[in-house]
Design a protein around this motif. Structure first.
Motif, PDB file in Angstrom:
ATOM      1  N   MET A 133      62.280  17.697  60.610  1.00 13.39           N
ATOM      2  CA  MET A 133      61.805  17.207  61.893  1.00 13.39           C
ATOM      3  C   MET A 133      60.311  17.461  62.036  1.00 13.39           C
ATOM      4  SD  MET A 133      64.106  15.696  63.237  1.00 13.39           S
ATOM      5  CE  MET A 133      62.923  15.323  64.522  1.00 13.39           C
ATOM      6  N   PRO A 134      59.609  16.511  62.658  1.00 15.42           N
ATOM      7  CA  PRO A 134      58.167  16.700  62.809  1.00 15.42           C
ATOM      8  C   PRO A 134      57.821  17.642  63.970  1.00 15.42           C
ATOM      9  CG  PRO A 134      58.828  14.561  63.680  1.00 15.42           C
ATOM     10  CD  PRO A 134      60.073  15.221  63.154  1.00 15.42           C
ATOM     11  N   TRP A 135      56.910  18.556  63.715  1.00 15.77           N
ATOM     12  CA  TRP A 135      56.272  19.367  64.749  1.00 15.77           C
ATOM     13  C   TRP A 135      54.869  18.812  64.974  1.00 15.77           C
ATOM     14  CZ3 TRP A 135      59.560  22.850  66.935  1.00 15.77           C
ATOM     15  CH2 TRP A 135      60.728  23.157  66.215  1.00 15.77           C
ATOM     16  N   PHE A 136      54.134  19.402  65.908  1.00 18.31           N
ATOM     17  CA  PHE A 136      52.802  18.888  66.219  1.00 18.31           C
ATOM     18  C   PHE A 136      51.953  18.719  64.961  1.00 18.31           C
ATOM     19  CE2 PHE A 136      48.308  19.965  66.982  1.00 18.31           C
ATOM     20  CZ  PHE A 136      47.951  18.837  67.695  1.00 18.31           C
ATOM     21  N   GLY A 194      51.334  27.057  71.970  1.00 19.21           N
ATOM     22  CA  GLY A 194      52.516  26.472  71.342  1.00 19.21           C
ATOM     23  C   GLY A 194      52.731  25.006  71.674  1.00 19.21           C
ATOM     24  N   LEU A 195      51.806  24.425  72.440  1.00 18.02           N
ATOM     25  CA  LEU A 195      51.952  23.023  72.859  1.00 18.02           C
ATOM     26  C   LEU A 195      50.859  22.152  72.245  1.00 18.02           C
ATOM     27  CD1 LEU A 195      53.344  20.904  74.718  1.00 18.02           C
ATOM     28  CD2 LEU A 195      51.618  21.489  76.441  1.00 18.02           C
ATOM     29  N   GLY A 196      51.277  21.032  71.679  1.00 16.95           N
ATOM     30  CA  GLY A 196      50.343  20.007  71.232  1.00 16.95           C
ATOM     31  C   GLY A 196      50.463  18.775  72.107  1.00 16.95           C
ATOM     32  N   ARG A 197      49.369  18.042  72.228  1.00 23.43           N
ATOM     33  CA  ARG A 197      49.375  16.821  73.040  1.00 23.43           C
ATOM     34  C   ARG A 197      48.990  15.638  72.160  1.00 23.43           C
ATOM     35  NH1 ARG A 197      49.845  17.905  78.457  1.00 23.43           N
ATOM     36  NH2 ARG A 197      49.397  20.046  79.108  1.00 23.43           N
ATOM     37  N   LEU A 198      49.848  14.632  72.147  1.00 24.95           N
ATOM     38  CA  LEU A 198      49.601  13.405  71.394  1.00 24.95           C
ATOM     39  C   LEU A 198      49.349  12.264  72.364  1.00 24.95           C
ATOM     40  CD1 LEU A 198      52.678  13.476  68.962  1.00 24.95           C
ATOM     41  CD2 LEU A 198      50.396  14.467  68.575  1.00 24.95           C
ATOM     42  N   THR A 219      54.284  23.060  68.688  1.00 23.57           N
ATOM     43  CA  THR A 219      53.735  23.376  67.372  1.00 23.57           C
ATOM     44  C   THR A 219      54.859  24.016  66.526  1.00 23.57           C
ATOM     45  OG1 THR A 219      53.012  25.541  68.169  1.00 23.57           O
ATOM     46  CG2 THR A 219      51.410  23.752  68.272  1.00 23.57           C
ATOM     47  N   ARG A 220      54.669  24.020  65.219  1.00 20.91           N
ATOM     48  CA  ARG A 220      55.660  24.562  64.306  1.00 20.91           C
ATOM     49  C   ARG A 220      55.889  26.044  64.581  1.00 20.91           C
ATOM     50  NH1 ARG A 220      57.194  22.323  59.821  1.00 20.91           N
ATOM     51  NH2 ARG A 220      55.369  20.980  59.761  1.00 20.91           N
ATOM     52  N   PRO A 221      57.136  26.446  64.728  1.00 16.77           N
ATOM     53  CA  PRO A 221      57.411  27.867  64.998  1.00 16.77           C
ATOM     54  C   PRO A 221      56.911  28.727  63.830  1.00 16.77           C
ATOM     55  CG  PRO A 221      59.383  26.518  65.275  1.00 16.77           C
ATOM     56  CD  PRO A 221      58.364  25.639  64.655  1.00 16.77           C
ATOM     57  N   SER A 222      56.339  29.847  64.143  1.00 20.47           N
ATOM     58  CA  SER A 222      55.772  30.674  63.060  1.00 20.47           C
ATOM     59  C   SER A 222      56.816  31.684  62.576  1.00 20.47           C
ATOM     60  CB  SER A 222      54.529  31.390  63.543  1.00 20.47           C
ATOM     61  OG  SER A 222      54.805  32.075  64.748  1.00 20.47           O
TER      62      SER A 222
END
Lengths: 150, 150
Positions: B1-4, B118-122, B147-150
């Motif tokens: 699955m895609p993350w930011f 933890g948030l990206g905006r597209l 964003t992708r969990p670390s």
């Protein structure tokens, strides 16, 4: 009934009443936006900002449209030709079951179409309010209305 | 699955399939947008530009949303947090029963949230196509993704 000539920049109106229900939120989501936070309370609690079952944003605009059309006469407004688009739509707050929605509209621009005789174009800033005063969604509709028949 | 981090500006995708039916157009209109041109063929013929029964613009965006969610895994995309808004929504052509809709999306901006870790905006320019190639609706969605969990 208002024709294009009856609209004035600066006119503000408040109207409408739409009660958001859990059934309505879930029905809309199942058909058009079946993401977990629009389908159940638990799904909404797993979202970092929603905190419980939350209406799809497209359901919020659909409920706004229902309030706009409810103001028109039975059988339709002969001047109303729909909208060509929407600018700056923002979902400001999560809308939840139990919320009572209403609308505020303001005409912010009004001009005759250059290409289409008999057509006026309005820009109507539309705010969806919760419990009568808290803005939860805002957009500017690009509305097409007929000029008064001569 | 895609993350930011998996989204790149310039990515273009084409997907989706949604057949517009007269029953679907009228069902949506009865609930949310009961104007004559969304309720019957005769009502649509009385409109100067629609020429027959035409889907509510809000129904068109709802059908687009259904195609977007249909691409997500069963039970939801864990990165998808919904959208904060829409810019420059335009209904370009009347959408009618029998039209077969699909989508083209293009990522036109991608940046980390300044306020929310933890948030990206597209920004995703989304075009609804008819019969595979004719744009009938276009909007830019302001999408929130984790964003992708670390």
């Amino acid at each position: 009934m208002p024709w294009f000539e009856d609209y004035q920049v600066g006119q503000v109106r408040r109207f409408g009443r739409y009660e958001v229900t859990a059934q309505g939120v879930v029905d809309f989501a199942r058909r058009y936006d079946p993401q977990p936070f629009h389908l159940s309370e638990e799904g909404g609690r797993a979202h970092p900002y929603f905190g419980g079952l939350t209406a799809s944003g497209w359901h919020v605009t659909a409920m706004a449209m229902a309030m706009l059309v409810a103001e028109m006469p039975e059988g339709g407004d002969p001047a109303a030709l729909g909208a060509s688009g929407i600018d700056e739509l923002r979902w400001l707050k999560p809308v939840k079951p139990g919320d009572l929605l209403s609308l505020e509209t303001e005409v912010i621009d009004a001009r005759l179409s250059e290409g289409r005789p008999g057509l006026g174009r309005l820009q109507v800033r539309t705010t969806v309010l919760r419990q009568g005063d808290e803005p939860v969604c805002r957009f500017t509709a690009l509305v097409m209305v007929r000029t008064r028949p001569s």
